[in-house]
Design a protein around this motif. Sequence first.
Motif, PDB file in Angstrom:
ATOM      1  N   ARG A   1      -2.024 -16.937  18.698  1.00  0.00           N
ATOM      2  CA  ARG A   1      -0.956 -17.515  17.897  1.00  0.00           C
ATOM      3  C   ARG A   1      -0.460 -18.811  18.527  1.00  0.00           C
ATOM      4  O   ARG A   1       0.071 -19.661  17.821  1.00  0.00           O
ATOM      5  CB  ARG A   1       0.218 -16.543  17.773  1.00  0.00           C
TER       6      ARG A   1
ATOM      7  N   LEU B   1       2.719 -22.867  17.004  1.00  0.00           N
ATOM      8  CA  LEU B   1       2.410 -21.544  16.454  1.00  0.00           C
ATOM      9  C   LEU B   1       1.363 -21.699  15.355  1.00  0.00           C
ATOM     10  O   LEU B   1       1.494 -22.566  14.485  1.00  0.00           O
ATOM     11  CB  LEU B   1       3.673 -20.906  15.879  1.00  0.00           C
TER      12      LEU B   1
ATOM     13  N   VAL C   1      -5.434  -9.248  10.636  1.00  0.00           N
ATOM     14  CA  VAL C   1      -4.166  -9.040   9.942  1.00  0.00           C
ATOM     15  C   VAL C   1      -3.072  -9.372  10.933  1.00  0.00           C
ATOM     16  O   VAL C   1      -3.069  -8.842  12.041  1.00  0.00           O
ATOM     17  CB  VAL C   1      -3.995  -7.567   9.514  1.00  0.00           C
TER      18      VAL C   1
ATOM     19  N   PRO D   1       0.865 -11.899  11.855  1.00  0.00           N
ATOM     20  CA  PRO D   1       1.847 -12.903  11.487  1.00  0.00           C
ATOM     21  C   PRO D   1       1.328 -14.322  11.715  1.00  0.00           C
ATOM     22  O   PRO D   1       0.663 -14.588  12.721  1.00  0.00           O
ATOM     23  CB  PRO D   1       3.014 -12.618  12.438  1.00  0.00           C
TER      24      PRO D   1
ATOM     25  N   PHE E   1       2.623 -18.704  10.751  1.00  0.00           N
ATOM     26  CA  PHE E   1       3.878 -19.434  10.716  1.00  0.00           C
ATOM     27  C   PHE E   1       3.737 -20.778  10.000  1.00  0.00           C
ATOM     28  O   PHE E   1       2.782 -21.506  10.266  1.00  0.00           O
ATOM     29  CB  PHE E   1       4.349 -19.686  12.157  1.00  0.00           C
ATOM     30  N   ARG E   2       4.667 -21.085   9.127  1.00  0.00           N
ATOM     31  CA  ARG E   2       4.720 -22.403   8.498  1.00  0.00           C
ATOM     32  C   ARG E   2       6.138 -22.933   8.554  1.00  0.00           C
ATOM     33  O   ARG E   2       7.046 -22.292   8.035  1.00  0.00           O
ATOM     34  CB  ARG E   2       4.262 -22.320   7.035  1.00  0.00           C
TER      35      ARG E   2
ATOM     36  N   SER F   1       8.671 -18.546   6.137  1.00  0.00           N
ATOM     37  CA  SER F   1       8.189 -19.354   7.263  1.00  0.00           C
ATOM     38  C   SER F   1       7.381 -18.499   8.247  1.00  0.00           C
ATOM     39  O   SER F   1       6.585 -19.016   9.013  1.00  0.00           O
ATOM     40  CB  SER F   1       9.350 -20.058   7.958  1.00  0.00           C
ATOM     41  N   GLU F   2       7.589 -17.201   8.204  1.00  0.00           N
ATOM     42  CA  GLU F   2       6.760 -16.271   8.986  1.00  0.00           C
ATOM     43  C   GLU F   2       6.248 -15.222   8.016  1.00  0.00           C
ATOM     44  O   GLU F   2       7.039 -14.548   7.360  1.00  0.00           O
ATOM     45  CB  GLU F   2       7.600 -15.626  10.100  1.00  0.00           C
TER      46      GLU F   2
ATOM     47  N   THR G   1       2.723 -12.479   6.780  1.00  0.00           N
ATOM     48  CA  THR G   1       1.598 -11.688   7.253  1.00  0.00           C
ATOM     49  C   THR G   1       0.362 -12.050   6.438  1.00  0.00           C
ATOM     50  O   THR G   1       0.389 -12.009   5.213  1.00  0.00           O
ATOM     51  CB  THR G   1       1.889 -10.182   7.094  1.00  0.00           C
TER      52      THR G   1
ATOM     53  N   LEU H   1       0.074 -11.051   2.486  1.00  0.00           N
ATOM     54  CA  LEU H   1       0.400  -9.633   2.272  1.00  0.00           C
ATOM     55  C   LEU H   1       1.719  -9.455   1.517  1.00  0.00           C
ATOM     56  O   LEU H   1       1.837  -8.569   0.670  1.00  0.00           O
ATOM     57  CB  LEU H   1       0.472  -8.893   3.615  1.00  0.00           C
TER      58      LEU H   1
ATOM     59  N   TYR I   1      12.947 -23.882  16.156  1.00  0.00           N
ATOM     60  CA  TYR I   1      12.989 -23.300  14.818  1.00  0.00           C
ATOM     61  C   TYR I   1      13.915 -24.159  13.958  1.00  0.00           C
ATOM     62  O   TYR I   1      15.130 -23.963  13.953  1.00  0.00           O
ATOM     63  CB  TYR I   1      13.478 -21.849  14.891  1.00  0.00           C
TER      64      TYR I   1
ATOM     65  N   PHE J   1       4.413 -11.816  23.340  1.00  0.00           N
ATOM     66  CA  PHE J   1       4.331 -12.964  24.242  1.00  0.00           C
ATOM     67  C   PHE J   1       5.192 -12.766  25.480  1.00  0.00           C
ATOM     68  O   PHE J   1       6.344 -12.363  25.375  1.00  0.00           O
ATOM     69  CB  PHE J   1       4.800 -14.208  23.498  1.00  0.00           C
TER      70      PHE J   1
ATOM     71  N   GLU K   1      -0.204 -13.860  26.136  1.00  0.00           N
ATOM     72  CA  GLU K   1      -0.223 -13.432  24.736  1.00  0.00           C
ATOM     73  C   GLU K   1      -1.114 -12.207  24.663  1.00  0.00           C
ATOM     74  O   GLU K   1      -2.287 -12.276  25.030  1.00  0.00           O
ATOM     75  CB  GLU K   1      -0.769 -14.570  23.852  1.00  0.00           C
TER      76      GLU K   1
END
Lengths: 437, 437
Positions: free
Chosen positions: A169, A193, A214, A216, A218-219, A230-231, A233, A409, B186, B218, B231
């Motif tokens: 990640r 990330l 599968v 998490p 992040f955008r 923003s997070e 699956t 998901l 964030y 993490f 990680e």
Amino acid sequence: MDFIGNWTRTHDINKVSQDLDSQQVVLFGWVQDVRDLGGIRFIIMQDRTGTIQITILKKRVDPEVLQKSDLLQKRFSIAVMGTVKKTNMTPRGIEIIPTQIKLLNIAIEQLPIDITGKTPANIETRLDARALDLTAESTIAVFKIQHTALQAIRSFLFEKGYLEVHTPRIIASATEGGAELFGVKYFDQTAYLAQSPQLYKEQLTMSLEKIFEVGPFFRAEESHTRRHLSEFTSVDIEQAFANADDVMALLEQVIHHVCVTVKETCSNELHVLKYKFEVPELPFKRLTYTEVLESLKEHGVDIPWGEDIPTEAFRELGKLYPFFYFVTDWPSKAKTFYIKPRRENPEVCEGFDLMWRYIELVSGGTRIEHKEQLVCRMREKGLNPESFKYHLQAFDWGMPPHAGWAIGLERLTMVLSGRKNIRETTLYPRDRIRLTP
Amino acid sequence: MDFIGNWTRTHDINKVSQDLDSQQVVLFGWVQDVRDLGGIRFIIMQDRTGTIQITILKKRVDPEVLQKSDLLQKRFSIAVMGTVKKTNMTPRGIEIIPTQIKLLNIAIEQLPIDITGKTPANIETRLDARALDLTAESTIAVFKIQHTALQAIRSFLFEKGYLEVHTPRIIASATEGGAELFGVKYFDQTAYLAQSPQLYKEQLTMSLEKIFEVGPFFRAEESHTRRHLSEFTSVDIEQAFANADDVMALLEQVIHHVCVTVKETCSNELHVLKYKFEVPELPFKRLTYTEVLESLKEHGVDIPWGEDIPTEAFRELGKLYPFFYFVTDWPSKAKTFYIKPRRENPEVCEGFDLMWRYIELVSGGTRIEHKEQLVCRMREKGLNPESFKYHLQAFDWGMPPHAGWAIGLERLTMVLSGRKNIRETTLYPRDRIRLTP
């Protein structure tokens, strides 16, 4: 306060039925409601599987049980030993006559939301008290459906020989080139990330060939819609020696299998959510991008060829195609650098989306396997190949032709559970800006 | 370069056997080696399942096939159509006589590591070319074992009614209080990457009761040992109405099931890795912390009661207990704030570790369910309850007694595959400081 001690739960609440009449049971759970009618007191007891009525006849019950029941309030955690009794006074035709009650933990009197579900709260109030909101039968139903869907995808891919993998990640540079990334302070370096496992999963087709992941991703886009997180699956697959057609065929089988499984095993949950869906027929409709534009034009929405299709246009399209459908043959310039342009017409690429009405559920495509072409496409997209050099070296080591896709998901859960707001399909939505640990 | 076109793979390489003698097959994969002996040329072809010999009799073969085979080098991606032939000249008793070869992609001549495995490279060189290193049969074996182990855990927990969940990775404050966190920008706030799903999974026992999560977490500790990753993948469970004894019993069943499954279904992989393990007997040995200290003292290692047990001491202990064993009844001050002190003696807590020799494989325990006690423990540990207020409010809503544990998936893979360096059990180790890609 009491302790569980040597008590063992004999049944989940939904497993207590008239067949157990006169038998002793031990139930663990919470007080959902207390109703006092003078000589009789009803405790509605809840666990993750459902609710049941505990009936206390004040004159007949053991005084210690009565005394304990005097203390009970909503959300107190309790254990009840008692006898199952048939009755026609409750919807389920049974009640519990308690012989002993243990008080395991208390709760405050003024709960921030109504846990009986009689007074529904708005989504913001619910999320402010998410741990409590998650105790609502309808909220539990959403996550049982999500769990079932994911399990169905996994077992399907497992059967077909896909290996589940775990990629990093924390990454050094962008994967897609476009989307916003969250920065991470990685010791004395700046890292990011991952927004997808794309580059890693492509590399893994060189060795493990058929893989899925599968997890998490992040955008860093502030959420302005009810379909973005923003997070989120992602369920990602990638496969060697395959093209878009191969992985589209796999995808529609996966979605079909998920729909069948959820319909069969989550009928209670769908009932709680008052939601019905039809299992889709195979194969799914396949529309080219150009056909979509023509369709939209007929309905008064004019999009110049080559442009991305905005959400509003997809809403129109969702009315025309109210189910699952593929959109294929996108303009190469509308898709990211690693999607393979068609040999016979490089203006168009082998990328596809799977839509459900107006929701983009899955993105996928054939990837470029030749290094020179990939470098060329990076430059066209304004990306610096130098920042992808670790990835590009893998293309010197025998990259096979490959293709793959990624399912969101939470969006799939929206489709399967009939939720309109994606926040309802993720346990602790991260996109509310106000961080909640 | 050729295209797959309408060719369909008929068999994975390990599925081609003498039973298919004289039949036509289509294989996809890579050139592992080329051996030219004048009139005859052998191509060792590899896919994710194994290797097979393609035999080219230069005088008899179709000139186009010969010409194509002239081009082949290691790691070229190819498709071969040919006939299976019994032979006593190869270890597997078969060879392929090709009728057509397609060249799907090339590779550079100077590969950074020897893909035949004859000249093993050190771990740093291997990780520098990880995508290529992952094509080695022994590396693939490690990840097949990891996949199988995880699948076994999942199906076991699924059968027992645990729901799989997804909790946030971007969090506002520390979970454990102690370990170092990676900071994330964030939007306009500072947030952190989660080191565990601990607080969320405790909250979820209020609603979903029995949950598990598998995913990346993490720790911002620079790695100085062969057992740490910054990680890593954690397999976490948490359960309402349970204590340490309950979840230890579950855990040993899970580990036993994993060992049986890996032993049964990964015999080829264990053979490739030249590794054997015995399926452990149940129940696992249970040692108290105090017994461990006594044991160590007898062997000349003196640790004052209350101190943590250093790695070197565990190495000694691993010699005395060369298999799985629990260490229970830790001093409360040696464990984190949410672990429940024993009622009868609060100096000692209901936390436990599952060890395998010197490797700490799992940490778990009974958690504190009462808010006052939890706040008090936070203060004792020098933590500010204010920064946990979002978590603490859930304790006002009927927190049940609960317990759980977390398995480090990479460490479990070390145990199951006999790897001594944890970097071998993670696809792209993040702890090498130099970020990739």
